[in-house]
Design an enzyme around this catalytic site. Structure first.
Site, PDB file in Angstrom:
ATOM      1  N   GLU A 262     -38.308 -68.135 -21.096  1.00 34.10           N
ATOM      2  CA  GLU A 262     -37.513 -68.344 -22.318  1.00 34.10           C
ATOM      3  C   GLU A 262     -38.505 -68.473 -23.438  1.00 34.10           C
ATOM      4  O   GLU A 262     -39.326 -69.383 -23.439  1.00 34.10           O
ATOM      5  CB  GLU A 262     -36.678 -69.623 -22.208  1.00 34.10           C
ATOM      6  CG  GLU A 262     -35.615 -69.585 -21.163  1.00 34.10           C
ATOM      7  CD  GLU A 262     -34.598 -68.503 -21.413  1.00 34.10           C
ATOM      8  OE1 GLU A 262     -34.263 -68.254 -22.585  1.00 34.10           O
ATOM      9  OE2 GLU A 262     -34.150 -67.879 -20.439  1.00 34.10           O
ATOM     10  N   CYS A 299     -37.095 -73.491 -30.750  1.00 31.06           N
ATOM     11  CA  CYS A 299     -36.924 -72.047 -30.478  1.00 31.06           C
ATOM     12  C   CYS A 299     -35.673 -71.531 -31.156  1.00 31.06           C
ATOM     13  O   CYS A 299     -35.510 -70.327 -31.345  1.00 31.06           O
ATOM     14  CB  CYS A 299     -36.844 -71.804 -28.977  1.00 31.06           C
ATOM     15  SG  CYS A 299     -35.592 -72.805 -28.173  1.00 31.06           S
TER      16      CYS A 299
HETATM   17  P1  NAP Z   1     -47.163 -71.730 -25.152  1.00 31.52           P
HETATM   18  O1  NAP Z   1     -48.439 -71.818 -25.886  1.00 31.52           O
HETATM   19  O2  NAP Z   1     -46.719 -70.404 -24.683  1.00 31.52           O
HETATM   20  O3  NAP Z   1     -47.290 -72.734 -23.916  1.00 31.52           O
HETATM   21  C1  NAP Z   1     -46.318 -72.877 -22.877  1.00 31.52           C
HETATM   22  C2  NAP Z   1     -47.015 -73.065 -21.527  1.00 31.52           C
HETATM   23  O4  NAP Z   1     -47.506 -71.807 -21.077  1.00 31.52           O
HETATM   24  C3  NAP Z   1     -48.205 -73.978 -21.585  1.00 31.52           C
HETATM   25  O5  NAP Z   1     -48.277 -74.746 -20.410  1.00 31.52           O
HETATM   26  C4  NAP Z   1     -49.355 -72.998 -21.706  1.00 31.52           C
HETATM   27  O6  NAP Z   1     -50.543 -73.489 -21.208  1.00 31.52           O
HETATM   28  C5  NAP Z   1     -48.897 -71.856 -20.832  1.00 31.52           C
HETATM   29  N1  NAP Z   1     -49.517 -70.587 -21.244  1.00 31.52           N
HETATM   30  C6  NAP Z   1     -49.494 -70.029 -22.480  1.00 31.52           C
HETATM   31  N2  NAP Z   1     -50.134 -68.847 -22.480  1.00 31.52           N
HETATM   32  C7  NAP Z   1     -50.563 -68.650 -21.222  1.00 31.52           C
HETATM   33  C8  NAP Z   1     -51.297 -67.616 -20.582  1.00 31.52           C
HETATM   34  N3  NAP Z   1     -51.704 -66.539 -21.238  1.00 31.52           N
HETATM   35  N4  NAP Z   1     -51.575 -67.752 -19.274  1.00 31.52           N
HETATM   36  C9  NAP Z   1     -51.194 -68.839 -18.583  1.00 31.52           C
HETATM   37  N5  NAP Z   1     -50.491 -69.857 -19.136  1.00 31.52           N
HETATM   38  C10 NAP Z   1     -50.172 -69.771 -20.423  1.00 31.52           C
HETATM   39  O7  NAP Z   1     -45.954 -72.303 -26.038  1.00 31.52           O
HETATM   40  P2  NAP Z   1     -45.870 -73.699 -26.777  1.00 31.52           P
HETATM   41  O8  NAP Z   1     -46.750 -73.679 -27.990  1.00 31.52           O
HETATM   42  O9  NAP Z   1     -46.020 -74.792 -25.832  1.00 31.52           O
HETATM   43  O10 NAP Z   1     -44.347 -73.722 -27.301  1.00 31.52           O
HETATM   44  C11 NAP Z   1     -43.912 -73.154 -28.505  1.00 31.52           C
HETATM   45  C12 NAP Z   1     -43.151 -71.867 -28.259  1.00 31.52           C
HETATM   46  O11 NAP Z   1     -42.143 -72.067 -27.287  1.00 31.52           O
HETATM   47  C13 NAP Z   1     -42.423 -71.347 -29.507  1.00 31.52           C
HETATM   48  O12 NAP Z   1     -42.623 -69.971 -29.593  1.00 31.52           O
HETATM   49  C14 NAP Z   1     -40.956 -71.654 -29.218  1.00 31.52           C
HETATM   50  O13 NAP Z   1     -40.047 -70.791 -29.871  1.00 31.52           O
HETATM   51  C15 NAP Z   1     -40.924 -71.485 -27.728  1.00 31.52           C
HETATM   52  N6  NAP Z   1     -39.810 -72.183 -27.096  1.00 31.52           N
HETATM   53  C16 NAP Z   1     -38.817 -71.472 -26.504  1.00 31.52           C
HETATM   54  C17 NAP Z   1     -37.734 -72.126 -25.936  1.00 31.52           C
HETATM   55  C18 NAP Z   1     -36.602 -71.351 -25.316  1.00 31.52           C
HETATM   56  O14 NAP Z   1     -35.785 -71.949 -24.657  1.00 31.52           O
HETATM   57  N7  NAP Z   1     -36.507 -70.065 -25.505  1.00 31.52           N
HETATM   58  C19 NAP Z   1     -37.677 -73.522 -25.964  1.00 31.52           C
HETATM   59  C20 NAP Z   1     -38.723 -74.228 -26.557  1.00 31.52           C
HETATM   60  C21 NAP Z   1     -39.781 -73.538 -27.120  1.00 31.52           C
HETATM   61  P3  NAP Z   1     -51.604 -74.047 -22.266  1.00 31.52           P
HETATM   62  O15 NAP Z   1     -50.933 -75.154 -22.972  1.00 31.52           O
HETATM   63  O16 NAP Z   1     -52.697 -74.440 -21.373  1.00 31.52           O
HETATM   64  O17 NAP Z   1     -51.925 -72.970 -23.230  1.00 31.52           O
END
Ligand code: NAP
Length: 516
Positions: A262, A299
């Protein structure tokens, strides 16, 4: 707080790489050193999860429901400590954290009810007909848990979309052990919540390995988990970049597995022209409140607004800007998220023929400066990157020449979690083509409202066509999200006593079944 990993029921810290969480309000590191999980611990967590998956098959659904209830009891008992840690690691307000905790508890109790009722498995029976030519076999089908699930939570929901958030509780409800790759920005909150889950597992007689919580700041931990052959599905909430990276990784496995990611969204809002004149005040207030809630770090944040250029739309933009910029700037989750917001915004504001209005003056450290940008429909169509999410209090208003131009802009838009239409029924009836188009683009259409505030209930759909999610058929919110972690299995001519209880002839569990 130990800073250790929970590998099944054991605490473990075999690694040497450590990291700290950060308090964005104080602009200082929190004390605890979290020890990143190493290969050996990852192997152990997955092996335990795989064994637990087999053991869970012999444990009644009522015991599993009691486990979920016990987690809720433990969270309630430890709420003060969990919320205090959450605030220290996120900069979110106490009010927001309380709401999120309530939602987490509600998710646990609603999944517990679902497991108790046991109808989610969609039992289906087609009895044999030996007289038919050719003869028809006896076929019985139900959903079963898919296997060990790895869960990645998002930074902006330390409770409801993280350690025991929507993905974890849905997987446990389906009978799948869960290994959480703890979000490094709120590793302490994750650890405290994990302790509640593990204590509940022990109290409810769940097998060791039903739940693990692994620290990881670098990508290796998550990558190794996704690639592990005994892992059978991934739940991810976060950025498009992260979700797509893990989706691609899982598809490189010898045995590909589903990744339910998501991801980010800009959630377009469309204001119909005649109604705009009548509701400038109401809608500008509603929009300013929605895009600034939790500093725009949702999000479902409305990041894109379409209107037809007129005197009314000019007044609307002025009012919206005034209301938004009058609000106090709020602290963002982490300096890295704050820096990323500023960087993406600065790039965006460079676009030619783009006007913007930004909060002025001194604001707190790590605070996000609210910004409204305005472009024409033409500029929007010439710059496809304008539709990309800027995570924070930023929104782009696209002023079009006509409704046809709005439709042209929307036609090229990527998949979204939501779209909102503001207008009266008569006017909506004149634009049924808009509503039809939106149905192809989004997972939820909001009428005369804003996308923030995702109700947790069975009729909610939280997902959408890519890149809002990697599988638009499933929701991440509400009890239907259990279907992501279950797969159907059919039994053909299976002796009655060997069938799962849900499918046996006498219906010993007394559940609703589809029978033919
Ligand atoms: P994120 O940087 O993608 O991090 C989410 C998780 O994924 C973290 O544990 C991160 O680890 C891991 N991760 C990220 N890139 C990775 C990669 N290349 N390889 C392996 N693991 C990886 O997102 P965030 O900053 O926490 O959250 C913000 C985003 O989430 C916004 O874009 C928001 O819109 C979205 N969001 C979506 C929803 C929905 O339901 N659709 C809900 C809430 C938020 P690390 O922290 O170690 O990088």
């Amino acid at each position: 707080m130990t800073g250790k990993n929970s590998v099944g029921f054991n605490f473990s810290a075999l690694g040497t790489y450590t990291f700290q969480t950060f308090n964005p309000v104080d602009n200082s590191y929190n004390e605890t050193l979290f020890v990143e999980a190493v290969s050996e611990e990852i192997e152990e967590a997955v092996a335990l999860a795989s064994n637990a998956f087999e053991e869970l098959k012999g444990i009644s659904h009522l015991k599993r429901a009691a486990f979920l209830e016990q987690i809720a009891i433990n969270l309630n008992e430890n709420e003060a400590q969990i919320l205090a840690c959450n605030l220290n690691e996120s900069g979110l307000t106490l009010e927001r954290a309380r709401i999120e905790m309530k939602r987490t508890l509600f998710q646990l109790t609603s999944f517990s009810e679902l497991v108790k009722e046991n109808n989610w498995r969609e039992p289906s029976i087609d009895r044999a007909n030996p007289d038919r030519i050719p003869s028809k076999p006896d076929l019985r089908k139900l959903l079963v848990g898919i296997g060990p699930v790895v869960v990645f939570g998002a930074s902006n929901f330390p409770l409801a979309y993280s350690t025991i958030g929507g993905d974890s509780v849905a997987a446990l409800a389906a009978g799948c052990p869960v290994i959480v790759k703890s979000h490094p920005l709120h590793a302490g909150t994750g650890e405290l919540v994990a302790h509640c889950v593990i204590d509940a597992a022990k109290k409810s007689g769940m097998p060791n390995g039903i739940f693990s919580n692994l620290n990881g700041q670098r990508f290796e931990v998550g990558n190794q988990l996704v690639m592990h052959p005994l892992v059978k599905a991934v739940g991810f909430t976060g950025s498009i970049k992260g979700g797509r990276a893990l989706f691609d990784l899982a598809n490189q496995r010898p045995e590909p597995i589903p990744v339910f990611a998501e991801m980010g969204s800009v959630n377009p809002v469309i204001i119909l022209p005649n109604s705009l004149e009548k509701k400038i005040d109401e809608w500008s207030t509603m929009y300013a409140d929605s895009m600034s809630a939790s500093c725009g770090q949702f999000c479902t944040n409305p990041g894109l607004l379409f209107s037809v250029k007129s005197n009314a739309s000019d007044v609307f933009i002025k009012q919206l800007t005034k209301k938004l910029l009058h609000k106090e700037a709020q602290t963002m989750l982490h300096p890295s998220i704050h820096a990323s917001f500023n960087r993406l915004k600065a790039d965006r504001l460079e676009v030619e023929d783009l006007l913007y209005f930004e909060k002025e003056g001194e604001i707190g450290v790590n605070s996000g400066r609210q910004t409204i940008a305005v472009v024409s429909g033409k500029v929007f169509q010439e710059n496809p990157s304008l539709e990309e999410e800027i995570f924070g209090p930023f929104s782009l208003v696209v002023e079009c020449e006509s409704m046809n131009e709005i439709i042209a802009c929307l036609k090229n838009l990527n998949g979204q979690l939501t779209a909102s239409v503001l207008g009266e029924v008569d006017e909506m009836n004149e634009h049924l083509n808009l509503l039809k188009l939106l149905q192809n683009k989004v997972g939820r259409i909001v009428f005369n409202g804003v996308p923030t505030g995702v109700e947790v209930c069975p009729s909610m759909h939280h997902g959408g066509p890519y890149p809002a999610s990697t599988d638009s058929r499933f929701t991440a919110v509400g009890v239907d999200s259990i279907k992501r972690f279950a797969r159907p299995i059919a039994f053909q001519n299976c002796p009655n006593e060997l069938l799962p209880l849900e499918l046996q002839e006498s219906n010993p569990l007394n559940i609703n079944r589809r029978e033919g």
